[in-house]
Design a protein around this motif. Structure first.
Motif, PDB file in Angstrom:
ATOM      1  N   PHE A 206      -5.906  41.849 -85.013  1.00 50.32           N
ATOM      2  CA  PHE A 206      -4.571  41.346 -85.349  1.00 50.32           C
ATOM      3  C   PHE A 206      -4.240  41.617 -86.808  1.00 50.32           C
ATOM      4  O   PHE A 206      -5.138  41.763 -87.634  1.00 50.32           O
ATOM      5  CB  PHE A 206      -4.512  39.834 -85.091  1.00 50.32           C
ATOM      6  N   GLN A 207      -2.958  41.590 -87.120  1.00 46.79           N
ATOM      7  CA  GLN A 207      -2.578  41.909 -88.497  1.00 46.79           C
ATOM      8  C   GLN A 207      -3.057  40.840 -89.489  1.00 46.79           C
ATOM      9  O   GLN A 207      -3.281  41.137 -90.650  1.00 46.79           O
ATOM     10  CB  GLN A 207      -1.066  42.148 -88.608  1.00 46.79           C
ATOM     11  N   THR A 208      -3.221  39.621 -89.015  1.00 46.25           N
ATOM     12  CA  THR A 208      -3.658  38.543 -89.917  1.00 46.25           C
ATOM     13  C   THR A 208      -5.164  38.262 -89.823  1.00 46.25           C
ATOM     14  O   THR A 208      -5.628  37.205 -90.239  1.00 46.25           O
ATOM     15  CB  THR A 208      -2.889  37.252 -89.615  1.00 46.25           C
ATOM     16  N   PHE A 209      -5.912  39.192 -89.276  1.00 47.95           N
ATOM     17  CA  PHE A 209      -7.377  39.162 -89.193  1.00 47.95           C
ATOM     18  C   PHE A 209      -7.897  38.077 -88.237  1.00 47.95           C
ATOM     19  O   PHE A 209      -8.788  38.324 -87.459  1.00 47.95           O
ATOM     20  CB  PHE A 209      -8.059  38.994 -90.563  1.00 47.95           C
ATOM     21  N   ASN A 210      -7.355  36.834 -88.354  1.00 45.88           N
ATOM     22  CA  ASN A 210      -7.757  35.723 -87.473  1.00 45.88           C
ATOM     23  C   ASN A 210      -9.258  35.438 -87.475  1.00 45.88           C
ATOM     24  O   ASN A 210      -9.846  35.191 -86.425  1.00 45.88           O
ATOM     25  CB  ASN A 210      -7.277  35.958 -86.032  1.00 45.88           C
ATOM     26  N   LEU A 211      -9.855  35.449 -88.663  1.00 45.73           N
ATOM     27  CA  LEU A 211     -11.263  35.033 -88.755  1.00 45.73           C
ATOM     28  C   LEU A 211     -11.320  33.509 -88.823  1.00 45.73           C
ATOM     29  O   LEU A 211     -10.376  32.864 -89.277  1.00 45.73           O
ATOM     30  CB  LEU A 211     -11.914  35.628 -90.010  1.00 45.73           C
ATOM     31  N   LEU A 212     -12.429  32.954 -88.349  1.00 41.88           N
ATOM     32  CA  LEU A 212     -12.605  31.498 -88.414  1.00 41.88           C
ATOM     33  C   LEU A 212     -13.168  31.150 -89.791  1.00 41.88           C
ATOM     34  O   LEU A 212     -14.282  31.557 -90.136  1.00 41.88           O
ATOM     35  CB  LEU A 212     -13.557  31.045 -87.303  1.00 41.88           C
TER      36      LEU A 212
ATOM     37  N   SER B 275     -12.241  40.423 -99.485  1.00 39.36           N
ATOM     38  CA  SER B 275     -10.903  40.995 -99.692  1.00 39.36           C
ATOM     39  C   SER B 275     -10.231  41.181 -98.328  1.00 39.36           C
ATOM     40  O   SER B 275     -10.887  41.069 -97.277  1.00 39.36           O
ATOM     41  CB  SER B 275     -11.027  42.358-100.380  1.00 39.36           C
ATOM     42  N   GLY B 276      -8.944  41.483 -98.346  1.00 37.50           N
ATOM     43  CA  GLY B 276      -8.228  41.746 -97.096  1.00 37.50           C
ATOM     44  C   GLY B 276      -8.854  42.886 -96.309  1.00 37.50           C
ATOM     45  O   GLY B 276      -9.024  42.803 -95.092  1.00 37.50           O
TER      46      GLY B 276
ATOM     47  N   GLN C  68     -11.937  43.951 -96.422  1.00 36.20           N
ATOM     48  CA  GLN C  68     -13.227  43.531 -95.851  1.00 36.20           C
ATOM     49  C   GLN C  68     -13.007  42.597 -94.661  1.00 36.20           C
ATOM     50  O   GLN C  68     -13.700  42.704 -93.645  1.00 36.20           O
ATOM     51  CB  GLN C  68     -14.055  42.821 -96.928  1.00 36.20           C
ATOM     52  N   SER C  69     -12.017  41.717 -94.769  1.00 33.18           N
ATOM     53  CA  SER C  69     -11.733  40.789 -93.660  1.00 33.18           C
ATOM     54  C   SER C  69     -11.350  41.567 -92.400  1.00 33.18           C
ATOM     55  O   SER C  69     -11.803  41.244 -91.295  1.00 33.18           O
ATOM     56  CB  SER C  69     -10.572  39.858 -94.024  1.00 33.18           C
ATOM     57  N   GLN C  70     -10.514  42.593 -92.566  1.00 31.36           N
ATOM     58  CA  GLN C  70     -10.123  43.361 -91.392  1.00 31.36           C
ATOM     59  C   GLN C  70     -11.309  44.127 -90.824  1.00 31.36           C
ATOM     60  O   GLN C  70     -11.403  44.300 -89.612  1.00 31.36           O
ATOM     61  CB  GLN C  70      -8.930  44.285 -91.711  1.00 31.36           C
ATOM     62  N   ARG C  71     -12.227  44.570 -91.692  1.00 34.97           N
ATOM     63  CA  ARG C  71     -13.423  45.246 -91.177  1.00 34.97           C
ATOM     64  C   ARG C  71     -14.303  44.275 -90.385  1.00 34.97           C
ATOM     65  O   ARG C  71     -14.902  44.644 -89.373  1.00 34.97           O
ATOM     66  CB  ARG C  71     -14.185  45.920 -92.308  1.00 34.97           C
ATOM     67  N   VAL C  72     -14.381  43.024 -90.818  1.00 41.35           N
ATOM     68  CA  VAL C  72     -15.100  42.011 -90.028  1.00 41.35           C
ATOM     69  C   VAL C  72     -14.418  41.842 -88.666  1.00 41.35           C
ATOM     70  O   VAL C  72     -15.078  41.771 -87.625  1.00 41.35           O
ATOM     71  CB  VAL C  72     -15.163  40.649 -90.761  1.00 41.35           C
ATOM     72  N   ALA C  73     -13.077  41.812 -88.691  1.00 43.42           N
ATOM     73  CA  ALA C  73     -12.337  41.668 -87.427  1.00 43.42           C
ATOM     74  C   ALA C  73     -12.592  42.865 -86.508  1.00 43.42           C
ATOM     75  O   ALA C  73     -12.669  42.709 -85.288  1.00 43.42           O
ATOM     76  CB  ALA C  73     -10.846  41.509 -87.706  1.00 43.42           C
TER      77      ALA C  73
ATOM     78  N   PRO D 262      -2.614  46.586 -87.472  1.00 46.30           N
ATOM     79  CA  PRO D 262      -3.850  46.207 -88.178  1.00 46.30           C
ATOM     80  C   PRO D 262      -3.797  46.420 -89.690  1.00 46.30           C
ATOM     81  O   PRO D 262      -4.614  45.844 -90.406  1.00 46.30           O
ATOM     82  CB  PRO D 262      -4.913  47.104 -87.544  1.00 46.30           C
ATOM     83  N   THR D 263      -2.876  47.239 -90.177  1.00 46.07           N
ATOM     84  CA  THR D 263      -2.842  47.514 -91.621  1.00 46.07           C
ATOM     85  C   THR D 263      -1.686  46.802 -92.322  1.00 46.07           C
ATOM     86  O   THR D 263      -1.463  47.007 -93.505  1.00 46.07           O
ATOM     87  CB  THR D 263      -2.701  49.031 -91.882  1.00 46.07           C
ATOM     88  N   ALA D 264      -0.963  45.963 -91.592  1.00 45.97           N
ATOM     89  CA  ALA D 264       0.253  45.360 -92.161  1.00 45.97           C
ATOM     90  C   ALA D 264      -0.025  44.542 -93.425  1.00 45.97           C
ATOM     91  O   ALA D 264       0.844  44.419 -94.282  1.00 45.97           O
ATOM     92  CB  ALA D 264       0.947  44.498 -91.110  1.00 45.97           C
ATOM     93  N   ASN D 265      -1.237  43.983 -93.528  1.00 44.26           N
ATOM     94  CA  ASN D 265      -1.546  43.178 -94.716  1.00 44.26           C
ATOM     95  C   ASN D 265      -2.537  43.866 -95.651  1.00 44.26           C
ATOM     96  O   ASN D 265      -3.199  43.208 -96.450  1.00 44.26           O
ATOM     97  CB  ASN D 265      -2.098  41.815 -94.293  1.00 44.26           C
ATOM     98  N   LEU D 266      -2.644  45.202 -95.537  1.00 40.85           N
ATOM     99  CA  LEU D 266      -3.624  45.923 -96.357  1.00 40.85           C
ATOM    100  C   LEU D 266      -2.936  46.912 -97.297  1.00 40.85           C
ATOM    101  O   LEU D 266      -1.876  47.451 -96.978  1.00 40.85           O
ATOM    102  CB  LEU D 266      -4.588  46.705 -95.453  1.00 40.85           C
TER     103      LEU D 266
END
Ligand SMILES: Nc1ncnc2c1ncn2[C@@H]1O[C@H](COP(=O)(O)OP(=O)(O)O)[C@@H](O)[C@H]1O
Ligand SMILES: [Mg+2]
Length: 237
Positions: free
Chosen positions: A94-100, A148-149, A151-156, A173-177
């Motif tokens: 998702f664009q906002t990563f959605n990590l817990l 960072s954003g 890194q967060s997306q890479r975790v996602a 997926p890149t909207a916030n990067l």
């Protein structure tokens, strides 16, 4: 070949009832995706990209028509069966990563494995393997707020692929990067597509994403306006 087809939509219609006037989000969408595709849904905001991804991912059901995913008609599945389909075959980004936020990177990536019957002994190896794919194995003890954003997306991405799904759906997926992190995360997903044969479907209006695509589907007001297969590799900027 028939059995290469992972996803097929047939006259897919999605209508949101809005008081007296219904909102038509998808209007007779007919699309087929084969194994190994790297494709994007493009189009302006409100054109139906997210609605289509959500139906393909069996997070939502069509009003009319059919979406056949991994041989199953999603609109006919019980809650349990559609959860099973997602759990086994589909990864979401998702664009906002959605990590817990209260869990570590490791625990975030492990989470989908806890929903299925992967034995504990195997989980660690699979989580670390997924984190290696996204080059974050050394950050497995970090919390999301220490990343960072990019890194967060890479975790996602690691969380989406840890179960080796057949299909990965990535909604903007890149909207916030920033540019550098956008390329970084796209190159990782391109690698997963090429080396593991995972099928990716994106939604985006980011030119940086589009230039990686081998297929570009333009949506306009819920209709497929164009469906192009890219032959030559475009120059990356
Ligand atoms: N839950 C909902 N209820 C009502 N209308 C919705 C809902 N979700 C999406 N829509 C509408 O459906 C259309 C398509 O939305 P969406 O699929 O989110 O487009 P995109 O992802 O291309 O921006 C838009 O007009 C949007 O306002
Ligand atoms: Mg959207």
């Amino acid at each position: 070949m028939e059995n290469d087809i992972l996803i097929q939509t047939k006259d897919l219609v999605k209508i949101y009832p809005m008081g007296s006037q219904d909102l038509v989000a998808l209007e007779k969408v007919n699309l087929t995706f084969k194994k190994g595709e790297f494709a994007a849904l493009v189009g302006p905001s409100g054109s139906g990209k997210t609605t289509l991804l959500n139906i393909i991912g069996s997070l939502d059901t069509p009003t009319r028509g059919s979406a056949i995913v991994m041989g199953l008609e999603v609109e006919k599945l019980s809650h349990k069966k559609s959860a099973e389909l997602r759990n086994k075959h589909i990864g979401f980004i998702f664009q906002t990563f959605n990590l817990l936020p209260v869990y570590t990177v490791y625990e975030n990536v492990e989470f989908p494995l806890l929903l299925s019957d992967v034995p504990a002994s195997e989980r660690k190896q699979r989580v670390m393997q997924a984190l290696e794919w996204v080059k974050l194995a050394d950050r497995h003890r970090s919390k999301p707020n220490q990343l960072s954003g990019g890194q967060s997306q890479r975790v996602a991405v690691a969380r989406a692929i840890v179960k080796m799904p057949s299909i990965v759906l990535a909604d903007e997926p890149t909207a916030n990067l920033d540019a550098e992190n956008s390329h970084n995360v796209m190159q990782i997903m391109e690698g997963l597509n090429k080396e593991l044969g995972m099928t990716f479907i994106f939604s985006t209006h980011d030119e940086k994403v589009v230039q990686y695509m081998r297929r570009i589907i333009s949506l306009d007001d819920g209709r497929v306006a164009k469906d192009e297969f890219v032959k030559s590799v475009k120059k990356r900027v």
